[in-house]
Motif scaffolding. Structure first.
Motif, mmCIF file in Angstrom:
data_model
loop_
_atom_site.group_PDB
_atom_site.id
_atom_site.type_symbol
_atom_site.label_atom_id
_atom_site.label_comp_id
_atom_site.label_asym_id
_atom_site.label_seq_id
_atom_site.Cartn_x
_atom_site.Cartn_y
_atom_site.Cartn_z
ATOM 1 N N GLY A 15 0.823 -1.201 0.000
ATOM 2 C CA GLY A 15 0.000 0.000 0.000
ATOM 3 C C GLY A 15 0.854 1.248 0.000
ATOM 4 O O GLY A 15 2.039 1.214 0.338
ATOM 5 N N LYS A 16 0.252 2.355 -0.385
ATOM 6 C CA LYS A 16 0.906 3.661 -0.365
ATOM 7 C C LYS A 16 -0.111 4.679 0.117
ATOM 8 O O LYS A 16 -1.222 4.749 -0.419
ATOM 9 C CB LYS A 16 1.429 4.037 -1.753
ATOM 10 C CG LYS A 16 2.126 5.388 -1.807
ATOM 11 C CD LYS A 16 2.598 5.698 -3.227
ATOM 12 C CE LYS A 16 3.239 7.079 -3.310
ATOM 13 N NZ LYS A 16 3.679 7.405 -4.694
ATOM 14 N N VAL A 17 0.258 5.456 1.158
ATOM 15 C CA VAL A 17 -0.676 6.403 1.752
ATOM 16 C C VAL A 17 0.038 7.729 2.006
ATOM 17 O O VAL A 17 1.267 7.799 2.026
ATOM 18 C CB VAL A 17 -1.256 5.872 3.088
ATOM 19 C CG1 VAL A 17 -2.099 4.636 2.866
ATOM 20 C CG2 VAL A 17 -0.141 5.586 4.086
ATOM 21 N N THR A 18 -0.757 8.765 2.216
ATOM 22 C CA THR A 18 -0.197 10.062 2.590
ATOM 23 C C THR A 18 -0.382 10.337 4.081
ATOM 24 O O THR A 18 0.276 11.196 4.643
ATOM 25 C CB THR A 18 -0.861 11.198 1.773
ATOM 26 O OG1 THR A 18 -2.281 11.135 1.963
ATOM 27 C CG2 THR A 18 -0.538 11.048 0.296
ATOM 28 N N GLU A 19 -1.305 9.595 4.728
ATOM 29 C CA GLU A 19 -1.517 9.736 6.165
ATOM 30 C C GLU A 19 -0.503 8.866 6.908
ATOM 31 O O GLU A 19 0.212 8.074 6.310
ATOM 32 C CB GLU A 19 -2.941 9.307 6.545
ATOM 33 C CG GLU A 19 -4.042 10.047 5.803
ATOM 34 C CD GLU A 19 -4.315 9.459 4.425
ATOM 35 O OE1 GLU A 19 -3.876 8.321 4.168
ATOM 36 O OE2 GLU A 19 -4.925 10.153 3.603
ATOM 37 N N ASN A 20 -0.494 9.015 8.256
ATOM 38 C CA ASN A 20 0.460 8.231 9.040
ATOM 39 C C ASN A 20 -0.185 6.980 9.648
ATOM 40 O O ASN A 20 0.132 6.576 10.767
ATOM 41 C CB ASN A 20 1.094 9.091 10.138
ATOM 42 C CG ASN A 20 0.091 9.636 11.119
ATOM 43 O OD1 ASN A 20 -1.046 9.914 10.766
ATOM 44 N ND2 ASN A 20 0.504 9.802 12.365
ATOM 45 N N ASN A 21 -1.097 6.362 8.894
ATOM 46 C CA ASN A 21 -1.648 5.066 9.309
ATOM 47 C C ASN A 21 -2.170 4.322 8.087
ATOM 48 O O ASN A 21 -2.464 4.933 7.041
ATOM 49 C CB ASN A 21 -2.768 5.250 10.341
ATOM 50 C CG ASN A 21 -3.948 6.012 9.790
ATOM 51 O OD1 ASN A 21 -4.824 5.448 9.134
ATOM 52 N ND2 ASN A 21 -3.989 7.318 10.034
ATOM 53 N N TRP A 22 -2.295 3.020 8.236
ATOM 54 C CA TRP A 22 -2.723 2.160 7.127
ATOM 55 C C TRP A 22 -3.439 0.948 7.702
ATOM 56 O O TRP A 22 -3.004 0.369 8.703
ATOM 57 C CB TRP A 22 -1.500 1.725 6.315
ATOM 58 C CG TRP A 22 -1.760 0.666 5.285
ATOM 59 C CD1 TRP A 22 -2.217 0.828 4.017
ATOM 60 C CD2 TRP A 22 -1.529 -0.752 5.437
ATOM 61 N NE1 TRP A 22 -2.294 -0.374 3.366
ATOM 62 C CE2 TRP A 22 -1.878 -1.369 4.218
ATOM 63 C CE3 TRP A 22 -1.068 -1.551 6.483
ATOM 64 C CZ2 TRP A 22 -1.780 -2.738 4.020
ATOM 65 C CZ3 TRP A 22 -0.964 -2.925 6.285
ATOM 66 C CH2 TRP A 22 -1.323 -3.496 5.053
ATOM 67 N N THR A 23 -4.565 0.581 7.071
ATOM 68 C CA THR A 23 -5.323 -0.602 7.486
ATOM 69 C C THR A 23 -5.417 -1.568 6.323
ATOM 70 O O THR A 23 -5.691 -1.178 5.185
ATOM 71 C CB THR A 23 -6.745 -0.206 7.957
ATOM 72 O OG1 THR A 23 -6.626 0.735 9.020
ATOM 73 C CG2 THR A 23 -7.508 -1.425 8.453
ATOM 74 N N SER A 24 -5.201 -2.835 6.595
ATOM 75 C CA SER A 24 -5.178 -3.854 5.553
ATOM 76 C C SER A 24 -6.546 -4.037 4.910
ATOM 77 O O SER A 24 -7.580 -3.847 5.537
ATOM 78 C CB SER A 24 -4.714 -5.188 6.136
ATOM 79 O OG SER A 24 -5.627 -5.627 7.129
ATOM 80 N N THR A 25 -6.542 -4.438 3.652
ATOM 81 C CA THR A 25 -7.758 -4.815 2.927
ATOM 82 C C THR A 25 -7.843 -6.336 2.903
ATOM 83 O O THR A 25 -6.861 -7.022 3.172
ATOM 84 C CB THR A 25 -7.707 -4.286 1.487
ATOM 85 O OG1 THR A 25 -6.594 -4.908 0.816
ATOM 86 C CG2 THR A 25 -7.539 -2.773 1.468
ATOM 87 N N PRO A 26 -9.009 -6.910 2.561
ATOM 88 C CA PRO A 26 -9.103 -8.371 2.444
ATOM 89 C C PRO A 26 -8.094 -8.944 1.452
ATOM 90 O O PRO A 26 -7.565 -10.039 1.657
ATOM 91 C CB PRO A 26 -10.547 -8.589 1.965
ATOM 92 C CG PRO A 26 -11.295 -7.402 2.474
ATOM 93 C CD PRO A 26 -10.333 -6.264 2.402
ATOM 94 N N GLU A 27 -7.808 -8.191 0.374
ATOM 95 C CA GLU A 27 -6.853 -8.668 -0.633
ATOM 96 C C GLU A 27 -5.452 -8.767 -0.037
ATOM 97 O O GLU A 27 -4.717 -9.725 -0.292
ATOM 98 C CB GLU A 27 -6.846 -7.713 -1.833
ATOM 99 C CG GLU A 27 -8.113 -7.696 -2.672
ATOM 100 C CD GLU A 27 -9.266 -6.981 -2.007
ATOM 101 O OE1 GLU A 27 -10.433 -7.284 -2.350
ATOM 102 O OE2 GLU A 27 -9.013 -6.115 -1.126
ATOM 103 N N VAL A 28 -5.098 -7.775 0.776
ATOM 104 C CA VAL A 28 -3.773 -7.801 1.407
ATOM 105 C C VAL A 28 -3.673 -8.959 2.386
ATOM 106 O O VAL A 28 -2.650 -9.646 2.466
ATOM 107 C CB VAL A 28 -3.500 -6.464 2.125
ATOM 108 C CG1 VAL A 28 -2.290 -6.586 3.046
ATOM 109 C CG2 VAL A 28 -3.262 -5.358 1.107
ATOM 110 N N LEU A 29 -4.747 -9.205 3.145
ATOM 111 C CA LEU A 29 -4.719 -10.299 4.111
ATOM 112 C C LEU A 29 -4.494 -11.643 3.420
ATOM 113 O O LEU A 29 -3.838 -12.530 3.969
ATOM 114 C CB LEU A 29 -6.014 -10.328 4.923
ATOM 115 C CG LEU A 29 -6.206 -9.161 5.896
ATOM 116 C CD1 LEU A 29 -7.504 -9.335 6.673
ATOM 117 C CD2 LEU A 29 -5.038 -9.044 6.849
ATOM 118 N N LYS A 30 -5.031 -11.795 2.223
ATOM 119 C CA LYS A 30 -4.800 -13.037 1.474
ATOM 120 C C LYS A 30 -3.325 -13.186 1.127
ATOM 121 O O LYS A 30 -2.762 -14.269 1.161
ATOM 122 C CB LYS A 30 -5.648 -13.048 0.197
ATOM 123 C CG LYS A 30 -7.136 -13.248 0.453
ATOM 124 C CD LYS A 30 -7.931 -13.247 -0.856
ATOM 125 C CE LYS A 30 -9.416 -13.419 -0.582
ATOM 126 N NZ LYS A 30 -10.219 -13.369 -1.829
#
Length: 669
Positions: free
Chosen positions: A223-238
């Motif tokens: 993933g790539k974000v501009t904020e200082n947090n990130w939450t996984s998606t179902p695709e990432v969990l796979k």
């Protein structure tokens, strides 16, 4: 790890109260030089100041670089090694003695550093700024040999390097991991100055053993974000789902997650701290393990005959294939009923599994028309069957201009008559002075403490190792004068003294002469269970706070205020005060009380944290016969199954199915 034999917790609290009541009697203190000799690493007092692109030179009398006595692995031997952290984990590949001839100096040039480029699996590449020192907050040069004689030192001397005048303020993020209430992976980090974006990368070892240093790892961007947090998606969990159970020791399947910040010029930071993939896959839940469900008419459809069969927990499989159980949260307001006979109904009850995204239904085929009251009691009993209730608090150190002080500024390790654990000279200095109740501490003898993230990590370590330290409420630091200011809660100190006084009276009544360590552990556990009722109101307040933390992040003002309110109303329940003075507590209160009583009884114990059936939890480890055994005093306080988690092995399936210890405690086996 440094261990000081226990004499009395009570004495030091008495001394602290004298200090706060205005007693000016000077306490005896140890010299810091003597303290440094106790630990595995010694820090040079003077900080090396260097420009972003300037080289560093150290004088040496050794004329031939091959004459330095070999330290460690001969293939990796060098008199000096460069690192990006004070713990000497983040190795920086910098050829230091590249030739045999030395002209009185060893020179380290940033242009020679082999930068660890992040080559992504899709062909893209993230690069660090070249020709300059890597953008860590501080650099650490470990010296393994005497530069006059070439002989190896008894312990490495670490030189702290401060890089001045950087063209960018970009430094590696410090990342923390949480599991959301719906079973997702959440990463949060500090806002990095000058960063425009953050890359979340999965790092795996390259299976080719002959690769160069900069290709040792393979990176995949999640993933790539501009904020200082990130939450996984179902695709990432796979993508993260690896089979740890059947990999036959193939560590190439193991991975870590890192976060890399990038600035507007396209330069990225070195890697953040590692988030263990093994830990992730043993924590995140994949699905219900239907093959392990008992007492069901049809396990696959979760159909049971009577309300007595309604499960409190569900067997589940983690992403890594390990077996666990998770607490069931039934949604009683959404029940559907279908009449099947004269006085009989079939009911369907929606539920979710705590700490997961799993939402399903349970069917009960036979209930009477008056089932509602019985069901309400049953669901309330199930709701109260999982006793967790832990809160995580981020340690923050505020920058403050502390110029002139009339107060006594402490520079040395304090003389204390109490038990404590410290693994470094800095830890011992901070810990002993905090136990003394000293307000102003000079860190001028600890150059490693100028690294703010390392100082925070050190304070977190001593808090975990020494729960007696919970009287501290605030830390301020002056970078200019290297002074740490500590604010204490005097009311909390008085309560803590009262608790320790009570323990000193309790122990002689429950610990008898000739008792084994196992018997002592049981006696303390049983006293706590008899004395304490679980505080469900505090638990509900903690759950609400954790929801705020999850929504807003640990660094937001909303979360900080919610934490302060929680501590104000229910702080007693999360500390030994709840057990010993009020007789009501949550898991952290149980665990801290066991720790204090065990240590005062001469046992080696610690408080540990992790997850239990989907909730944040705290419990204990106690070292008996050279093994760290599990004691969960909260869950041992059970009418249905008392002492199920008393002095049991960490490999016991009873424990491994419903407890997942945090990664930082896995060394205690």
């Amino acid at each position: 790890m440094k261990k000081i034999k226990l004499k009395s917790f009570l004495a030091i609290l008495l001394m602290s109260s004298m200090i706060f009541s205005g007693c000016n009697k000077k306490k005896e203190e140890n010299n810091i030089t003597e303290t440094n000799t106790k630990y595995d690493v010694e820090y040079a007092k003077d900080i090396i100041e260097v420009g972003e692109g300037e080289s560093i030179s150290l004088d040496t009398s050794v004329k031939d670089g091959s004459k330095f006595e070999v330290v460690g692995d001969e293939l990796d031997a060098a008199p000096l090694k460069l690192f990006g952290d004070a713990k000497l984990y983040k190795f920086i590949d910098a050829p230091i003695v590249s030739g045999k001839k030395l002209d009185g100096k060893i020179t380290i040039n940033p242009t020679n550093i082999k930068q660890n480029k992040f080559k992504l699996s899709d062909g893209k590449e993230l690069t660090l700024k070249e020709g300059v020192w890597p953008a860590y907050e501080k650099l650490y040069l470990a010296q393994y040999n005497d530069l006059k004689t070439g002989k190896k030192l008894k312990k490495p001397v670490v030189h702290v390097i401060n890089v001045k005048g950087r063209s960018s303020g970009i430094t590696p993020p410090v990342v923390s991991k949480t599991i959301t209430s719906d079973g997702k992976l959440n990463l949060e980090w500090n806002q990095v100055k000058d960063a425009t974006s953050y890359h979340i990368l999965k790092r795996t070892k390259n299976s080719d053993k002959n690769v160069k240093f900069d290709q040792y790892y393979i990176y995949e961007e999640l993933g790539k974000v501009t904020e200082n947090n990130w939450t996984s998606t179902p695709e990432v969990l796979k993508k993260l789902a690896i089979d740890l159970k059947n990999n036959n020791g193939d560590t190439s399947k193991y991975y870590d997650l890192i976060v890399v910040a990038e600035d507007s010029s396209g330069n990225c930071t070195p890697a953040s701290n590692l988030i263990s993939g093994v830990d992730i896959c043993r924590t995140l839940i994949q699905d219900i393990d239907y093959s392990k469900i008992t007492n069901a008419i049809d396990a696959k459809t979760l159909t049971f005959e009577t309300l007595d069969n309604l499960p409190k927990f569900m067997p589940v499989l983690t992403l890594g294939g390990t077996e666990r159980i998770s607490a069931v949260e039934y949604h009683g307001s959404e029940i559907k009923a279908e009449k099947t006979g004269n006085q009989e109904y079939k009911i369907t009850i929606p539920f979710s599994l705590k700490g997961t995204s799993i939402k399903k239904e349970v069917t009960i085929t036979k209930v009477n028309s008056d089932y509602k009251n019985k069901l309400e009691d049953k669901l309330k009993n199930i709701e109260q069957s999982t006793k967790t209730g832990r809160v995580d608090k981020n340690i923050t150190i505020n920058e403050k201009d502390i110029d002139s002080l009339s107060e006594d500024i402490k520079k040395n390790v304090a003389k204390v008559d109490t038990n404590y654990d410290a693994s470094s000279s800095l830890e011992e200095f901070l810990l002993t002075n905090i136990l003394q109740g000293n307000t102003y501490l000079s860190l001028e003898n600890y150059p490693e403490a100028t690294d703010k993230s390392f100082l925070i990590n050190t304070i977190e370590n001593i808090l975990f190792e020494n729960p007696i330290m919970s009287t501290v409420v605030n830390y301020n630091y002056s970078s200019k004068n290297k002074i740490l200011q500590i604010t204490y809660d005097s009311e909390k100190q008085a309560k803590q003294k009262e608790c320790l006084d009570k323990i000193s009276k309790i122990l002689p009544t429950i610990i008898k002469e000739g008792m084994s360590d196992l018997e002592k552990s049981k006696a303390i556990n049983d006293y706590i269970a008899k004395q304490t009722v679980y505080d469900y109101k505090a638990f509900e307040a903690i759950e609400k706070y954790n929801a705020i933390y999850e929504k807003n992040g640990g660094k937001s003002e909303i979360t900080k205020k919610a934490y302060d309110d929680l501590v104000k109303n229910f702080g007693y329940a999360m500390d030994s005060e709840g057990v010993l003075l009020k007789g009501i507590a949550v898991c952290s209160g149980y665990a801290k009380t066991y720790y204090l009583m065990a240590r005062m009884a001469g046992l080696q114990a610690r408080v540990v944290t992790g997850q239990a059936t989907g909730g944040l939890h705290a419990w204990n480890l106690v070292r008996i016969n050279n093994k760290w055994l599990v004691v969960d005093p909260t869950w041992n306080d059970s009418d249905a199954d008392p002492n199920k988690y008393l002095n049991i092995s960490q490999d016991d399936k009873t424990y491994t199915k419903d407890h997942v210890i945090d990664e930082k405690f896995k060394e205690f086996k």
